[in-house]
Write a protein that holds these residues in place. Sequence first.
Motif, PDB file in Angstrom:
ATOM      1  N   VAL A 527     -20.045  -5.467  13.726  1.00 53.95           N
ATOM      2  CA  VAL A 527     -20.902  -5.184  12.575  1.00 53.95           C
ATOM      3  C   VAL A 527     -20.332  -4.039  11.730  1.00 53.95           C
ATOM      4  CG1 VAL A 527     -23.347  -5.112  11.983  1.00 53.95           C
ATOM      5  CG2 VAL A 527     -22.663  -5.430  14.368  1.00 53.95           C
ATOM      6  N   ALA A 528     -19.764  -3.065  12.426  1.00 53.35           N
ATOM      7  CA  ALA A 528     -19.347  -1.866  11.717  1.00 53.35           C
ATOM      8  C   ALA A 528     -18.014  -2.041  10.975  1.00 53.35           C
ATOM      9  CB  ALA A 528     -19.234  -0.697  12.690  1.00 53.35           C
ATOM     10  N   ARG A 529     -17.108  -2.865  11.513  1.00 50.45           N
ATOM     11  CA  ARG A 529     -15.805  -2.996  10.855  1.00 50.45           C
ATOM     12  C   ARG A 529     -15.070  -4.249  11.306  1.00 50.45           C
ATOM     13  NH1 ARG A 529     -15.545   1.730  12.930  1.00 50.45           N
ATOM     14  NH2 ARG A 529     -14.547   2.682  11.153  1.00 50.45           N
ATOM     15  N   ILE A 530     -14.189  -4.715  10.431  1.00 47.04           N
ATOM     16  CA  ILE A 530     -13.303  -5.825  10.779  1.00 47.04           C
ATOM     17  C   ILE A 530     -11.880  -5.293  10.647  1.00 47.04           C
ATOM     18  CG2 ILE A 530     -12.636  -8.209  10.253  1.00 47.04           C
ATOM     19  CD1 ILE A 530     -15.276  -8.464   8.680  1.00 47.04           C
ATOM     20  N   ILE A 531     -11.070  -5.510  11.696  1.00 45.86           N
ATOM     21  CA  ILE A 531      -9.686  -5.018  11.663  1.00 45.86           C
ATOM     22  C   ILE A 531      -8.724  -6.198  11.507  1.00 45.86           C
ATOM     23  CG2 ILE A 531      -7.903  -3.698  12.899  1.00 45.86           C
ATOM     24  CD1 ILE A 531     -10.163  -1.878  12.563  1.00 45.86           C
ATOM     25  N   TYR A 532      -7.765  -6.017  10.612  1.00 43.39           N
ATOM     26  CA  TYR A 532      -6.764  -7.060  10.384  1.00 43.39           C
ATOM     27  C   TYR A 532      -5.377  -6.468  10.614  1.00 43.39           C
ATOM     28  CZ  TYR A 532     -10.465  -9.377   7.611  1.00 43.39           C
ATOM     29  OH  TYR A 532     -11.606  -9.965   7.176  1.00 43.39           O
ATOM     30  N   GLU A 533      -4.406  -7.367  10.900  1.00 36.95           N
ATOM     31  CA  GLU A 533      -3.035  -6.869  10.886  1.00 36.95           C
ATOM     32  C   GLU A 533      -2.099  -7.882  10.254  1.00 36.95           C
ATOM     33  OE1 GLU A 533      -2.062  -6.167  15.048  1.00 36.95           O
ATOM     34  OE2 GLU A 533      -0.973  -8.077  15.044  1.00 36.95           O
ATOM     35  N   GLU A 534      -0.990  -7.385   9.795  1.00 40.15           N
ATOM     36  CA  GLU A 534      -0.008  -8.236   9.125  1.00 40.15           C
ATOM     37  C   GLU A 534       1.352  -7.852   9.671  1.00 40.15           C
ATOM     38  OE1 GLU A 534      -0.342 -10.791   7.259  1.00 40.15           O
ATOM     39  OE2 GLU A 534       1.783 -10.963   6.712  1.00 40.15           O
ATOM     40  N   LYS A 535       2.106  -8.881  10.148  1.00 38.69           N
ATOM     41  CA  LYS A 535       3.350  -8.597  10.876  1.00 38.69           C
ATOM     42  C   LYS A 535       4.560  -8.337   9.997  1.00 38.69           C
ATOM     43  CE  LYS A 535       2.437  -9.901  15.477  1.00 38.69           C
ATOM     44  NZ  LYS A 535       1.271 -10.843  15.533  1.00 38.69           N
ATOM     45  N   LEU A 536       4.454  -8.534   8.728  1.00 37.31           N
ATOM     46  CA  LEU A 536       5.547  -8.261   7.788  1.00 37.31           C
ATOM     47  C   LEU A 536       6.767  -9.134   8.061  1.00 37.31           C
ATOM     48  CD1 LEU A 536       5.327  -4.337   7.768  1.00 37.31           C
ATOM     49  CD2 LEU A 536       4.323  -5.906   6.098  1.00 37.31           C
ATOM     50  N   ASP A 537       6.495 -10.416   8.337  1.00 29.55           N
ATOM     51  CA  ASP A 537       7.617 -11.305   8.639  1.00 29.55           C
ATOM     52  C   ASP A 537       8.014 -12.160   7.436  1.00 29.55           C
ATOM     53  OD1 ASP A 537       5.258 -12.637   8.610  1.00 29.55           O
ATOM     54  OD2 ASP A 537       5.393 -13.388  10.680  1.00 29.55           O
ATOM     55  N   LYS A 538       7.603 -11.741   6.247  1.00 35.19           N
ATOM     56  CA  LYS A 538       8.000 -12.539   5.064  1.00 35.19           C
ATOM     57  C   LYS A 538       8.142 -11.629   3.837  1.00 35.19           C
ATOM     58  CE  LYS A 538       3.173 -13.633   4.090  1.00 35.19           C
ATOM     59  NZ  LYS A 538       2.088 -14.576   4.142  1.00 35.19           N
ATOM     60  N   GLU A 539       8.575 -12.237   2.762  1.00 39.53           N
ATOM     61  CA  GLU A 539       8.655 -11.517   1.482  1.00 39.53           C
ATOM     62  C   GLU A 539       7.337 -11.777   0.738  1.00 39.53           C
ATOM     63  OE1 GLU A 539      10.471  -8.923  -0.947  1.00 39.53           O
ATOM     64  OE2 GLU A 539      11.382  -9.689   0.897  1.00 39.53           O
ATOM     65  N   TYR A 540       6.719 -10.742   0.185  1.00 43.52           N
ATOM     66  CA  TYR A 540       5.421 -10.916  -0.482  1.00 43.52           C
ATOM     67  C   TYR A 540       5.623 -11.067  -1.985  1.00 43.52           C
ATOM     68  CZ  TYR A 540       3.758  -9.709   4.078  1.00 43.52           C
ATOM     69  OH  TYR A 540       3.536  -9.725   5.423  1.00 43.52           O
ATOM     70  N   SER A 541       5.015 -12.135  -2.536  1.00 42.04           N
ATOM     71  CA  SER A 541       5.294 -12.433  -3.948  1.00 42.04           C
ATOM     72  C   SER A 541       4.244 -11.810  -4.872  1.00 42.04           C
ATOM     73  CB  SER A 541       5.327 -13.942  -4.144  1.00 42.04           C
ATOM     74  OG  SER A 541       4.053 -14.461  -3.830  1.00 42.04           O
ATOM     75  N   TYR A 542       4.648 -11.602  -6.106  1.00 41.63           N
ATOM     76  CA  TYR A 542       3.755 -11.020  -7.119  1.00 41.63           C
ATOM     77  C   TYR A 542       3.267 -12.096  -8.066  1.00 41.63           C
ATOM     78  CZ  TYR A 542       6.186  -6.884  -5.420  1.00 41.63           C
ATOM     79  OH  TYR A 542       6.710  -5.925  -4.622  1.00 41.63           O
ATOM     80  N   SER A 543       2.147 -11.825  -8.717  1.00 46.24           N
ATOM     81  CA  SER A 543       1.648 -12.744  -9.734  1.00 46.24           C
ATOM     82  C   SER A 543       2.716 -12.890 -10.823  1.00 46.24           C
ATOM     83  CB  SER A 543       0.354 -12.193 -10.348  1.00 46.24           C
ATOM     84  OG  SER A 543       0.176 -12.735 -11.642  1.00 46.24           O
ATOM     85  N   PRO A 544       3.007 -14.139 -11.228  1.00 48.99           N
ATOM     86  CA  PRO A 544       4.035 -14.344 -12.257  1.00 48.99           C
ATOM     87  C   PRO A 544       3.639 -13.745 -13.616  1.00 48.99           C
ATOM     88  CG  PRO A 544       2.866 -16.396 -11.780  1.00 48.99           C
ATOM     89  CD  PRO A 544       2.405 -15.402 -10.760  1.00 48.99           C
ATOM     90  N   PHE A 545       2.371 -13.353 -13.756  1.00 48.42           N
ATOM     91  CA  PHE A 545       1.904 -12.850 -15.047  1.00 48.42           C
ATOM     92  C   PHE A 545       1.856 -11.329 -15.100  1.00 48.42           C
ATOM     93  CE2 PHE A 545      -0.548 -16.809 -14.067  1.00 48.42           C
ATOM     94  CZ  PHE A 545       0.290 -17.651 -14.779  1.00 48.42           C
ATOM     95  N   ILE A 546       2.327 -10.715 -14.021  1.00 46.46           N
ATOM     96  CA  ILE A 546       2.218  -9.254 -13.968  1.00 46.46           C
ATOM     97  C   ILE A 546       3.596  -8.632 -13.800  1.00 46.46           C
ATOM     98  CG2 ILE A 546       1.327  -7.311 -12.600  1.00 46.46           C
ATOM     99  CD1 ILE A 546      -1.073  -9.027 -11.855  1.00 46.46           C
ATOM    100  N   LYS A 547       3.867  -7.649 -14.618  1.00 39.43           N
ATOM    101  CA  LYS A 547       5.080  -6.858 -14.423  1.00 39.43           C
ATOM    102  C   LYS A 547       4.686  -5.631 -13.620  1.00 39.43           C
ATOM    103  CE  LYS A 547       7.121  -7.148 -18.748  1.00 39.43           C
ATOM    104  NZ  LYS A 547       7.512  -6.403 -19.919  1.00 39.43           N
ATOM    105  N   ILE A 548       5.352  -5.420 -12.479  1.00 39.63           N
ATOM    106  CA  ILE A 548       4.991  -4.259 -11.673  1.00 39.63           C
ATOM    107  C   ILE A 548       6.216  -3.370 -11.488  1.00 39.63           C
ATOM    108  CG2 ILE A 548       5.304  -5.567  -9.493  1.00 39.63           C
ATOM    109  CD1 ILE A 548       2.977  -3.774  -8.356  1.00 39.63           C
ATOM    110  N   LYS A 549       6.028  -2.076 -11.660  1.00 38.37           N
ATOM    111  CA  LYS A 549       7.145  -1.164 -11.377  1.00 38.37           C
ATOM    112  C   LYS A 549       6.637   0.152 -10.797  1.00 38.37           C
ATOM    113  CE  LYS A 549       7.442   0.584 -16.099  1.00 38.37           C
ATOM    114  NZ  LYS A 549       8.135   0.671 -17.335  1.00 38.37           N
ATOM    115  N   HIS A 550       7.528   0.816 -10.070  1.00 37.45           N
ATOM    116  CA  HIS A 550       7.177   2.073  -9.408  1.00 37.45           C
ATOM    117  C   HIS A 550       7.796   3.229 -10.182  1.00 37.45           C
ATOM    118  CE1 HIS A 550       6.180   3.866  -5.232  1.00 37.45           C
ATOM    119  NE2 HIS A 550       6.095   4.807  -6.156  1.00 37.45           N
ATOM    120  N   GLU A 551       6.975   4.209 -10.485  1.00 35.83           N
ATOM    121  CA  GLU A 551       7.507   5.358 -11.235  1.00 35.83           C
ATOM    122  C   GLU A 551       7.598   6.591 -10.368  1.00 35.83           C
ATOM    123  OE1 GLU A 551       6.451   4.644 -15.918  1.00 35.83           O
ATOM    124  OE2 GLU A 551       5.386   6.212 -14.810  1.00 35.83           O
TER     125      GLU A 551
END
Lengths: 551, 76
Positions: A527-551
């Motif tokens: 009830v209090a929380r749901i825990i998830y995990e992700e193994k990082l075994d793939k490349e994660y894609s971005y929306s084709p309509f969004i330009k993303i950059k790190h400053e």
Amino acid sequence: MNFIDIQKKVGLLFDNSETSVSEYLAVNSKVNELNKKDIPSYFRKIKSAFLGSFTLQGLPEIFRVEGVFHNLLSDNYLAPYNQFSQQILDNTSDLYKFNPSLVYLILDKKDIVDLGHINDLISKLKSRSSIKKVILFNFVEEVSNWNNSLSNMFESDNFVSIFDFNNFLKEIGHKEYWNTKYAELGDLRLSPQAFPKLAEKILSYAVAESGGTKKCLMTDLDGTLWNGVVGEDGVDNISLDLDLQDIILQLYKNGIVLTINSKNNFQDAMDVFEKHPKTVLNKNHFATWRINWQDKYVNAQEMAKELNLGVDSFAFIDDDPFQRNMIREFLPEVAVFHPNRLKDYIGFSSLVITEEDKKRSEMYVQERQRNELKTTLKGLDDFLKGLSLEVIVSDMNNANISRISQLTQKTNQFNLTTRRYSEEELRRFLDNGKILAISVKDRFGDYGLTGICMVKFKESEWFVDNFLLSCRILGRGVENTFLSYICNLAKTEGASKVIGEFIPTAKNKPSENFLKDFEFNCVSSDVARIIYEEKLDKEYSYSPFIKIKHE
Amino acid sequence: MNKLLNILSRVLDIKIEDINDNIGPDNTEGWDSFNGLLLATELEKEFKVKFTMEDIVSIKNVGDIKTILKKRGLKI
């Protein structure tokens, strides 16, 4: 008479800038007879005290009547003639029994020994908790010796607002109103004939202090923004009222939302904004419009709903008395007046205007443009493509830390854990973690810093302690692209997995399935929380309509 | 005449039909010193005239007001 009748009457008085003092006073006796139980819910109340060193009888009465026009009912106290010092310095005075929230202090230079005395009076007033603000009139003087000192004395004091009485008198005509023969007869140093204009000016403080500032100007077109009827005369044969358009443009720049309420064929009206060589205002200044043959009060209600503003935050200008009266009749909470009264209208003034306030009018226009794009294009993809979204990721720094803290404090809906952080706590978080923020813009405008992800390092795992986005940017693919970015970054920096968490609250339902839909694996749930995990075994894609950059 | 009666009625808070030449500060509650002066400023504005100090202090009733306005060539 009831409130609505009085309000209509006061509206008519306001339409005529030459309304006489006695006409106002006659209405005041009617206001006094009103039963306060009948006060409409959109009315605000305030208690105002007036203290002067010369006769001010009549000023509070006119102030009260004019206040009704601004949906404000002011209870007033006028100190006995020239007793301002006694009233302020004596703790048991009638002034303090009255318990005002605003104090107007109106003094003549020759009644004051030195400015130190004024300072003493202000300090005393400041010590009374009911008083929120003192409006101190500056002095009538040719050479601004004292007035400069006065401005310096109270420059950084929010408790004191200086009203430029000296300049007010210059504008309305010094000789006609100040120290006329009446000054010798009843110490009427200020002629009562100046009261209606003065009361209107100084009401701005009371309207703003009571929270009654209007947010939106709704304007008519024919006969208002221009002389002539565009549908009959044609664009080339109308003459624009450029002075009025300039005033309206200035309001827009101060953040007042602009809308049109006009009986016209839509295209005739738009032709003026698009084709008239001299127009100051154009389509891009208006948040929305109703240019049609429907009753104007219906249009007003529709627009208020569309903009999510209360009708009581609208002011309406129209040259046609019939239309003005119709709005007064159906929507008495709207401030209604003739266009030539706009320059003197004080209902838009606020005590402080922040940079964010000034952008409000622009943001409403951008929202309309986005919605228009949405309806002209077929699918969501076309819509998103047309937006040209840009997301800029930045690490937390001194420039954005206060905004980040603010977002953790006030974001409720798209917020996975709803953990609130002060600036100090955010700084400590960096000892063993990372804080990233995103700023989002599209072709219509800048949303500013609107999303945050906070990651705690637990050995080789990245634990998402906080992930939130402002509701303004949801539904554009930004949330998924941001999380993809976090996962790719974790991978690059050698993390073994990303752990996510959802803590349900009364308000964060919109983000409940975010991690699940992103295909994180649920590892535990109660009830209090749901825990998830992700193994990082793939490349994660971005929306084709969004330009993303790190400053 | 109507203009004058309207102003008197509003400033002194009395009914138009109750106004006559003998109405003055002594027999009218609303006619205090402030309202007397206010009356003068309203009349100056409405009739576009300027009174002298002597004019103003000489006013003892409505009849006096009429005399002063007539002296200035105003038809009332």
